[in-house]
Design an enzyme around this catalytic site. Sequence first.
Site, PDB file in Angstrom:
ATOM      1  CB  SER A  20      15.380  76.939   4.178  1.00  0.00           C
ATOM      2  OG  SER A  20      15.701  76.360   3.041  1.00  0.00           O
ATOM      3  CD  GLU A  25      13.527  81.807   2.412  1.00  0.00           C
ATOM      4  OE1 GLU A  25      14.231  82.072   1.662  1.00  0.00           O
ATOM      5  OE2 GLU A  25      13.411  80.605   2.820  1.00  0.00           O
ATOM      6  CG  HIS A  38      18.179  80.572   2.062  1.00  0.00           C
ATOM      7  ND1 HIS A  38      17.014  80.515   1.995  1.00  0.00           N
ATOM      8  CD2 HIS A  38      18.767  79.547   2.217  1.00  0.00           C
ATOM      9  CE1 HIS A  38      16.529  79.515   2.146  1.00  0.00           C
ATOM     10  NE2 HIS A  38      17.628  78.438   2.219  1.00  0.00           N
TER      11      HIS A  38
END
Length: 302
Positions: A113, A202, A272
Amino acid sequence: MEATTLRPRMLTAGDTVAIVSPASWPEESVPGWIAQRVEAWGLQVVIAPHALDHRGYLAGSDGDRAADLNDAIRDPEIRAVIASVGGCGSFRIVPDIDIDALRADPKVLVGYSDITALHQVWNTAGVPVLHGAIAGAHGDHVRRLLMEDADTVVDADAGALSAELTTAGSAEGPLFGGNLEMLARSVGVVDFNLSGGIFLLEINRAAGLGMVDRALTQLRYSGTLDGIAGVALGSIDQFAGYEDRGWTIVDTLRDHFDALGVPVLGGLPLGHIEDLVTVPLGTRAVLDVDHGRLTVSSPSEG
């Protein structure tokens, strides 16, 4: 782009791992929970002094967060670094990371992230990282990546939303990438391109489709994605059921992937999601789209 050349040595029982918070602050119990898991692997743990500091949404000042990370990099006793959480703030300390010390004593950084911003620094230094976390059903795989000469095999889920973007073919090259927003923000700040590599992507639903579109456009028009060999697409499930004027996340991504013209494997349990799989970045990978599998080489040397 070549695979990273400075592979850290494999960890052995008794080695020390540092837990740092280079971005947002974690819940108070998180560093201790991580420490407990890692100590069960036979490793020792130090929790950075500012890991639980609060400054708005940041884990303390930029200077303190950078100091915690640099101290871990410079300490010869510390053999790997785990980010307690992502959130926001990693990008702010990118210029302060001691790249020379990292090159002199390579060690893996574990996170994903927001930590993608720091992964680009490790990439610049030529040191592999681990994109993921020790949480979830695959948490023990981080131990294998750190302490065994383990490759990573990730099988795609044909029922996942991102699997709708799977094409055909195969590709081989070093795996690089991470969180879309952080990669786009890194353009012009960190010198990187993905030519010859497999682009791991992602995307969490921090904003609407327009932000996804802008980020991918920036990566394409900046030349960052020129010459990529393929796309390894993680979870986009947070966008399930979401539309913007008739378009979905699948429409937005397909528009860009068609322009890239490379094999795409979607449905990978990366990003996630609760049971994410941790994968090395910077090492050689094979993207077998026809068989729905991504295989990534070990980040460590024995």
